[in-house]
Design an enzyme around this catalytic site. Structure first.
Site, PDB file in Angstrom:
ATOM      1  N   SER A 183       5.545   2.359  -5.360  1.00  0.00           N
ATOM      2  CA  SER A 183       6.536   1.943  -4.366  1.00  0.00           C
ATOM      3  C   SER A 183       7.930   2.417  -4.760  1.00  0.00           C
ATOM      4  CB  SER A 183       6.515   0.413  -4.301  1.00  0.00           C
ATOM      5  OG  SER A 183       7.606  -0.073  -3.586  1.00  0.00           O
ATOM      6  N   LYS A 220       4.272  -2.907 -10.170  1.00  0.00           N
ATOM      7  CA  LYS A 220       4.155  -1.475  -9.816  1.00  0.00           C
ATOM      8  C   LYS A 220       4.708  -0.609 -10.951  1.00  0.00           C
ATOM      9  CE  LYS A 220       2.208  -1.912  -5.886  1.00  0.00           C
ATOM     10  NZ  LYS A 220       0.789  -1.586  -5.773  1.00  0.00           N
ATOM     11  N   TYR A 278       6.568  -8.606  -8.162  1.00  0.00           N
ATOM     12  CA  TYR A 278       5.781  -7.584  -7.459  1.00  0.00           C
ATOM     13  C   TYR A 278       6.197  -6.188  -7.923  1.00  0.00           C
ATOM     14  CZ  TYR A 278       4.625  -4.124  -3.978  1.00  0.00           C
ATOM     15  OH  TYR A 278       4.206  -2.964  -3.384  1.00  0.00           O
TER      16      TYR A 278
HETATM   17  P1  NAD Z   1      -2.414  -4.979   2.368  1.00  0.00           P
HETATM   18  O1  NAD Z   1      -2.205  -6.347   1.852  1.00  0.00           O
HETATM   19  O2  NAD Z   1      -2.583  -4.813   3.835  1.00  0.00           O
HETATM   20  O3  NAD Z   1      -3.640  -4.292   1.616  1.00  0.00           O
HETATM   21  C1  NAD Z   1      -3.990  -4.592   0.299  1.00  0.00           C
HETATM   22  C2  NAD Z   1      -5.464  -4.946   0.302  1.00  0.00           C
HETATM   23  O4  NAD Z   1      -5.875  -5.266  -1.021  1.00  0.00           O
HETATM   24  C3  NAD Z   1      -5.790  -6.162   1.170  1.00  0.00           C
HETATM   25  O5  NAD Z   1      -6.820  -5.818   2.068  1.00  0.00           O
HETATM   26  C4  NAD Z   1      -6.241  -7.225   0.171  1.00  0.00           C
HETATM   27  O6  NAD Z   1      -7.207  -8.078   0.725  1.00  0.00           O
HETATM   28  C5  NAD Z   1      -6.759  -6.373  -0.965  1.00  0.00           C
HETATM   29  N1  NAD Z   1      -6.739  -6.992  -2.293  1.00  0.00           N
HETATM   30  C6  NAD Z   1      -5.691  -7.598  -2.915  1.00  0.00           C
HETATM   31  N2  NAD Z   1      -6.054  -8.001  -4.135  1.00  0.00           N
HETATM   32  C7  NAD Z   1      -7.362  -7.656  -4.294  1.00  0.00           C
HETATM   33  C8  NAD Z   1      -8.298  -7.802  -5.342  1.00  0.00           C
HETATM   34  N3  NAD Z   1      -7.981  -8.416  -6.500  1.00  0.00           N
HETATM   35  N4  NAD Z   1      -9.545  -7.316  -5.177  1.00  0.00           N
HETATM   36  C9  NAD Z   1      -9.884  -6.703  -4.018  1.00  0.00           C
HETATM   37  N5  NAD Z   1      -9.048  -6.527  -2.996  1.00  0.00           N
HETATM   38  C10 NAD Z   1      -7.791  -7.009  -3.132  1.00  0.00           C
HETATM   39  O7  NAD Z   1      -1.189  -4.085   1.853  1.00  0.00           O
HETATM   40  P2  NAD Z   1      -0.780  -2.613   2.264  1.00  0.00           P
HETATM   41  O8  NAD Z   1       0.520  -2.690   2.952  1.00  0.00           O
HETATM   42  O9  NAD Z   1      -1.912  -1.893   2.876  1.00  0.00           O
HETATM   43  O10 NAD Z   1      -0.486  -2.021   0.809  1.00  0.00           O
HETATM   44  C11 NAD Z   1      -1.441  -1.296   0.079  1.00  0.00           C
HETATM   45  C12 NAD Z   1      -0.883  -0.972  -1.289  1.00  0.00           C
HETATM   46  O11 NAD Z   1       0.326  -0.241  -1.134  1.00  0.00           O
HETATM   47  C13 NAD Z   1      -0.526  -2.201  -2.118  1.00  0.00           C
HETATM   48  O12 NAD Z   1      -0.839  -1.936  -3.462  1.00  0.00           O
HETATM   49  C14 NAD Z   1       0.971  -2.322  -1.933  1.00  0.00           C
HETATM   50  O13 NAD Z   1       1.578  -2.964  -3.014  1.00  0.00           O
HETATM   51  C15 NAD Z   1       1.367  -0.872  -1.863  1.00  0.00           C
HETATM   52  N6  NAD Z   1       2.633  -0.661  -1.154  1.00  0.00           N
HETATM   53  C16 NAD Z   1       2.801  -1.182   0.093  1.00  0.00           C
HETATM   54  C17 NAD Z   1       4.003  -1.007   0.764  1.00  0.00           C
HETATM   55  C18 NAD Z   1       4.252  -1.650   2.102  1.00  0.00           C
HETATM   56  O14 NAD Z   1       5.408  -1.822   2.479  1.00  0.00           O
HETATM   57  N7  NAD Z   1       3.213  -2.000   2.871  1.00  0.00           N
HETATM   58  C19 NAD Z   1       5.022  -0.265   0.161  1.00  0.00           C
HETATM   59  C20 NAD Z   1       4.808   0.287  -1.106  1.00  0.00           C
HETATM   60  C21 NAD Z   1       3.595   0.081  -1.752  1.00  0.00           C
HETATM   61  C1  WQD Z   2      14.033  -3.478   5.443  1.00  0.00           C
HETATM   62  C2  WQD Z   2      15.466  -3.790   5.858  1.00  0.00           C
HETATM   63  C3  WQD Z   2      16.232  -5.945   5.108  1.00  0.00           C
HETATM   64  C4  WQD Z   2      13.462  -8.321   7.530  1.00  0.00           C
HETATM   65  C5  WQD Z   2      10.022  -4.058   0.986  1.00  0.00           C
HETATM   66  C6  WQD Z   2       9.679  -4.193  -0.470  1.00  0.00           C
HETATM   67  C7  WQD Z   2       9.295  -2.835  -1.024  1.00  0.00           C
HETATM   68  C8  WQD Z   2       8.196  -2.199  -0.185  1.00  0.00           C
HETATM   69  C9  WQD Z   2       8.537  -2.177   1.270  1.00  0.00           C
HETATM   70  C10 WQD Z   2       6.111  -2.767  -1.131  1.00  0.00           C
HETATM   71  C11 WQD Z   2      16.297  -4.460   4.759  1.00  0.00           C
HETATM   72  C12 WQD Z   2      16.169  -5.900   6.629  1.00  0.00           C
HETATM   73  C13 WQD Z   2      14.146  -7.282   6.941  1.00  0.00           C
HETATM   74  C14 WQD Z   2      14.141  -9.156   8.456  1.00  0.00           C
HETATM   75  C15 WQD Z   2      16.131  -7.821   8.145  1.00  0.00           C
HETATM   76  N1  WQD Z   2       6.981  -2.923  -0.265  1.00  0.00           N
HETATM   77  N2  WQD Z   2      15.463  -7.037   7.236  1.00  0.00           N
HETATM   78  N3  WQD Z   2      15.453  -8.854   8.738  1.00  0.00           N
HETATM   79  O1  WQD Z   2      12.993  -4.796   1.587  1.00  0.00           O
HETATM   80  O2  WQD Z   2      13.221  -2.318   2.091  1.00  0.00           O
HETATM   81  O3  WQD Z   2      11.137  -3.184   1.123  1.00  0.00           O
HETATM   82  O4  WQD Z   2       8.906  -3.502   1.695  1.00  0.00           O
HETATM   83  O5  WQD Z   2       6.138  -2.058  -2.091  1.00  0.00           O
HETATM   84  O6  WQD Z   2       8.884  -3.058  -2.329  1.00  0.00           O
HETATM   85  O7  WQD Z   2      10.800  -4.704  -1.163  1.00  0.00           O
HETATM   86  O8  WQD Z   2      11.649  -3.718   3.457  1.00  0.00           O
HETATM   87  O9  WQD Z   2      11.079  -4.327   5.756  1.00  0.00           O
HETATM   88  O10 WQD Z   2      11.616  -6.164   4.106  1.00  0.00           O
HETATM   89  O11 WQD Z   2      13.459  -4.677   4.899  1.00  0.00           O
HETATM   90  O12 WQD Z   2      17.313  -7.622   8.434  1.00  0.00           O
HETATM   91  O13 WQD Z   2      13.593 -10.111   9.013  1.00  0.00           O
HETATM   92  O14 WQD Z   2      15.423  -4.743   6.937  1.00  0.00           O
HETATM   93  O15 WQD Z   2      17.344  -6.684   4.693  1.00  0.00           O
HETATM   94  O16 WQD Z   2      17.608  -3.984   4.883  1.00  0.00           O
HETATM   95  P1  WQD Z   2      12.376  -3.540   2.005  1.00  0.00           P
HETATM   96  P2  WQD Z   2      11.864  -4.787   4.576  1.00  0.00           P
END
Ligand code: NAD
Ligand code: WQD
Length: 339
Positions: free
Chosen positions: A125, A154, A150
């Site tokens: 991330s 990562k 979190y």
């Molecule tokens: P998500 O929660 O939709 O998907 C994650 C999946 O992992 C879920 O289906 C959950 O049930 C499963 N899971 C969690 N712990 C588990 C375990 N111990 N065993 C088996 N399954 C398990 O999330 P997503 O948005 O699809 O994210 C996928 C990956 O990408 C995650 O690792 C997340 O941290 C990373 N990521 C997401 C974002 C984002 O903003 N969505 C940004 C950066 C990184």
């Molecule tokens: C985006 C912008 C908020 C909600 C997060 C995690 C990051 C990654 C992606 C997993 C910011 C603003 C948000 C709301 C708002 N996830 N906001 N009102 O914070 O950039 O990233 O998700 O890895 O690790 O930190 O994403 O969508 O929460 O926010 O004004 O109700 O929207 O302040 O500027 P963020 P976000």
């Protein structure tokens, strides 16, 4: 290639599953369904055109279950999505987050190694950069201070895999640092399905649009950005999915360790997103300016050139398509997969 997808029923995993099949690969999903719904896999199978997605409901911390999967299947690589991802919840439940994300990955890596599968693509991330020293962020930027457990998981897991690859050159480790994934499959059949009150901007906006929430809280309008609201690099989830298919090339080429930013390289403010959503979808999004949210930074967008150069991958969709497809999904599924 045959790919193991941990967490493959989730938001990003289910979209990646489709793009893998589209590119001629096959996949097996392992997910404990803690934050996802089996229905996502049913719908993904329909989109792909197969009877069902090969799937086992199991926790990746369950070594016996993982061994069983590896005993019965050959995997060329694993794409490791499984993990808990809610930033605020991780502050309240650090032990649960460290336990699930760290321990789950340790068990997975060990079982992979024992079965001779040493190719992994990891969902990292942009959060690992902390408050970035340089904008746009390149992969050379130093990692920063993560303000929440979190993000720490990562950052630490990246280091674990870097050290593992250093110790054993048979490993190919691809760390994909995602920026802000939004959007949904253009069919509107699969998309993001958060439990409870959404933490992230786009699902909150779509829930306001569908009438589940009254108005959007905009967290701060006094940042040093063009309109004062936070700027992020939003990326369409289908583009993010194709980045995983492209990343398999780094494995095929035996690149060892490879790290890529996965974003569009464009920064959009909260109000840019709100205004684009309203214009493209012709819906009103009432909002109110609130104080800044703890832990937020002003600006975060990447330089995605390295992925373009080395993987031939660039994002195809812009903010308008992201807003269109997020709304298309929410409109067709007002209550997510429970609809
Ligand atoms: P998500 O929660 O939709 O998907 C994650 C999946 O992992 C879920 O289906 C959950 O049930 C499963 N899971 C969690 N712990 C588990 C375990 N111990 N065993 C088996 N399954 C398990 O999330 P997503 O948005 O699809 O994210 C996928 C990956 O990408 C995650 O690792 C997340 O941290 C990373 N990521 C997401 C974002 C984002 O903003 N969505 C940004 C950066 C990184
Ligand atoms: C985006 C912008 C908020 C909600 C997060 C995690 C990051 C990654 C992606 C997993 C910011 C603003 C948000 C709301 C708002 N996830 N906001 N009102 O914070 O950039 O990233 O998700 O890895 O690790 O930190 O994403 O969508 O929460 O926010 O004004 O109700 O929207 O302040 O500027 P963020 P976000």
């Amino acid at each position: 290639m045959n790919i193991l997808l941990t967490g493959g029923a989730g938001f990003i995993g289910s979209h990646t599953l489709i793009e893998l099949y589209k590119a001629g690969h096959t996949a097996f999903v392992i997910d404990n369904l803690y934050n996802s719904d089996r229905e996502a896999l049913r719908r993904a199978a329909q989109i792909i055109g197969i009877d069902e997605v090969p799937f086992m409901k199991a926790d990746i911390r369950d070594r016996k279950a993982l061994n069983e999967v590896f005993d019965h299947h050959h995997f060329d690589a694993c794409i490791h999505f499984a993990g808990l991802k809610a930033v605020g919840e991780s502050v309240a439940k650090p032990l649960e987050y460290y336990e699930n994300n760290m321990n789950g990955t340790f068990v997975l890596l060990d079982v992979m190694r024992k079965h001779g599968c040493k190719n992994i693509i990891f969902s990292s991330s942009a959060t690992v950069y902390g408050d970035p020293a340089v904008i746009p962020i390149t992969e050379d930027c130093p990692k920063g201070h993560c303000t929440n457990p979190y993000g720490q998981t990562k950052s630490m897991l990246e280091q674990v895999m870097i050290d593992l690859q250093k110790a054993d050159g048979e490993w190919n480790v691809v760390l994909l640092r995602y920026f802000n994934p939004i959007g949904a499959h253009p069919s509107g059949r699969i998309g993001e399905n958060p439990n409870g009150i959404p933490n992230n901007l786009m699902p909150y906006i779509t829930q306001v649009a569908i009438g589940r929430r009254e108005r959007l809280n905009v967290f701060g309008n006094d940042y040093p950005t063009p309109d004062g609201t936070g700027v992020r690099d939003y990326i369409h989830v289908v583009d993010l999915a194709t980045a995983h298919v492209a990343a398999l090339q780094a494995i095929i080429r035996h690149q060892g360790l490879a790290i890529y930013n996965i974003g569009t390289g464009h920064g959009y403010s909260v109000l840019d997103v709100v205004n684009t959503f309203m214009r493209v979808n012709k819906v009103d999004i009432p909002y109110v300016i609130m104080p800044r949210r703890a832990g937020d930074i002003a600006t975060c967008y990447c330089d995605p050139q390295k992925a373009a150069r080395e993987l031939g991958w660039t994002a195809q969709y812009g903010l308008e398509e992201m807003c269109r497809d997020s709304w298309n999904w929410q409109r067709q599924n007002p209550n997510g997969y429970q609809s």
